[in-house]
Motif scaffolding. Structure first.
Motif, PDB file in Angstrom:
ATOM      1  N   PHE A   7       0.396  -1.458  -0.100  1.00  0.00           N
ATOM      2  CA  PHE A   7      -0.088  -0.118   0.174  1.00  0.00           C
ATOM      3  C   PHE A   7       0.795   1.387   0.041  1.00  0.00           C
ATOM      4  O   PHE A   7       2.329   0.727   0.958  1.00  0.00           O
ATOM      5  N   MET A 132      -2.940   8.055   8.621  1.00  0.00           N
ATOM      6  CA  MET A 132      -2.014   6.833   7.685  1.00  0.00           C
ATOM      7  C   MET A 132      -2.141   5.551   8.152  1.00  0.00           C
ATOM      8  O   MET A 132      -2.033   4.588   7.238  1.00  0.00           O
ATOM      9  N   ILE A 136      -3.072   1.891   5.550  1.00  0.00           N
ATOM     10  CA  ILE A 136      -2.428   0.781   5.682  1.00  0.00           C
ATOM     11  C   ILE A 136      -3.460  -0.311   6.307  1.00  0.00           C
ATOM     12  O   ILE A 136      -3.643  -1.412   5.449  1.00  0.00           O
TER      13      ILE A 136
HETATM   14  N1  TRP Z   1       2.542  11.069   4.872  1.00  0.00           N
HETATM   15  C1  TRP Z   1       2.816  10.148   2.863  1.00  0.00           C
HETATM   16  C2  TRP Z   1       3.588  11.748   3.037  1.00  0.00           C
HETATM   17  O1  TRP Z   1       3.951  12.303   3.070  1.00  0.00           O
HETATM   18  C3  TRP Z   1       1.299   9.756   2.709  1.00  0.00           C
HETATM   19  C4  TRP Z   1       0.925   8.640   3.491  1.00  0.00           C
HETATM   20  C5  TRP Z   1      -0.237   8.719   3.775  1.00  0.00           C
HETATM   21  C6  TRP Z   1       1.033   7.692   3.095  1.00  0.00           C
HETATM   22  N2  TRP Z   1      -1.058   7.587   3.774  1.00  0.00           N
HETATM   23  C7  TRP Z   1       0.067   6.675   4.003  1.00  0.00           C
HETATM   24  C8  TRP Z   1       2.035   6.743   2.493  1.00  0.00           C
HETATM   25  C9  TRP Z   1       0.008   5.638   3.173  1.00  0.00           C
HETATM   26  C10 TRP Z   1       2.286   4.818   3.102  1.00  0.00           C
HETATM   27  C11 TRP Z   1       0.908   4.493   3.217  1.00  0.00           C
HETATM   28  O2  TRP Z   1       4.205  10.686   1.970  1.00  0.00           O
END
Ligand code: TRP
Length: 331
Positions: A7, A132, A136
């Protein structure tokens, strides 16, 4: 054996640099053969910092089209927009109630961003890592490709999953980081000891993958090199080393043959050749992006299908999570 599930969430900035492309994006093709992949444009995360609404609507769609143009194949992978799939926000609430204030306070990204935007330290920014984790865990993903800046968030996602499992019985898969095969690192064209970044103040330092051919060639012509006149890969020749790496990646030639090819030629010829090779290499991405952006109906069909698939997939997991916590089932 079943393929593992990857993911990945991608911020809707609507553009990538040549560095992102060479380092990660161009490996997606291969990834989709080896794994089941789910890609999500994280527009809900994006509003944790202020966005202009109309521009945001536009970049969000652009980001989706760009991901397709860069090789995410919607026949093989699921590609969707986060806000279209309600399970993410729903699971986020369960996870928020299993995340500690102290844990969120320790996140370096939260500390950085609240320092940079002291007038808008909102609760969304604070609970960003829990959303986040929901992204996942809603798919019980096995692997998450993360750069160094997101490692702490992934570790927190694992801790939240573990805590949930301890409280309510084994349920969530603990996601592991997926470490990319180290792609070549691309440096700034103006200060070749620094990483290429789109936030660089000097626009000549960075190639964006949607830059047109003339722009790409112009930026390469202005690339900083050194006072020698020898195209060879050697310590101290950061500018030339960077250009050679880029040329080698886009042409598939190794560094030794690049040296041979440009033996006795000046930097001017070399820089022009690199510019042309990069522009040609990125041409299919630009063409496909233009085609997709012009076909709004098709794009809409793609993201609607993607959201449906993602919902079907995540709904099973999220409904069970609610059940585990003791909610009365809806159906
Ligand atoms: N926080 C990640 C970034 O800034 C983006 C992101 C959001 C993400 N949800 C996620 C990455 C789930 C991996 C899995 O790049």
């Amino acid at each position: 054996m079943d393929k593992k599930l990857i993911f990945s969430g991608i911020q809707p900035t609507g553009t990538f640099t040549l560095g992102n492309y060479i380092g990660a994006v161009r490996n997606w093709d291969k990834l989709q053969e080896e794994y089941n992949c789910i890609y999500c444009v994280v527009d809900m995360h994006a509003i944790t910092v202020k966005q202009e609404n109309e521009k945001f609507r536009f970049t969000r769609l652009n980001s989706y089209a760009l991901l397709m143009a860069c090789g995410i194949d919607i026949e093989k992978s699921i590609l969707f927009i986060q806000s279209h799939v309600k399970t993410h926000a729903e699971l986020n609430w369960l996870l928020c109630c299993n995340t500690q204030f102290g844990e969120l306070s320790r996140m370096t990204q939260f500390k950085d961003k609240s320092q940079r935007h002291p007038d808008d330290v909102n609760a969304g920014l604070f609970t960003y890592p829990s959303l986040m984790a929901a992204d996942i865990l809603a798919y019980n993903a096995d692997l998450v490709p993360v750069g160094i800046d997101q490692k702490q968030h992934l570790e927190l996602a694992r801790n939240i999953a573990q805590r949930f499992n301890q409280r309510y019985g084994d349920f969530f898969t603990l996601p592991e980081p997926y470490i990319n095969e180290v792609g070549a690192k691309v440096m700034s064209l103006q200060e070749p000891t620094k990483k290429m970044s789109k936030s660089d103040e000097n626009p000549n330092a960075c190639i964006l993958i949607l830059d047109d051919k003339d722009t790409i060639i112009r930026k390469f012509k202005r690339a900083v090199t050194d006072s020698e006149a020898e195209v060879c890969y050697r310590e101290g020749k950061d500018g030339i080393n960077n250009l050679m790496t880029i040329y080698s990646v886009v042409t598939g030639k190794d560094l030794a043959s690049v040296e041979r090819e440009f033996a006795g030629k000046g930097y001017g010829d070399f820089k022009l050749a690199v510019g042309e090779a990069v522009a040609d290499h990125l041409e299919p991405v630009r063409t496909e992006f233009a085609r997709l952006s012009a076909d709004k109906a098709f794009l809409k069909q793609c993201y609607t299908d993607g959201a449906e698939k993602a919902l079907r997939y995540s709904q099973r997991v999220v409904s069970k999570a609610f059940h585990k916590v003791g909610f009365v089932d809806r159906t």
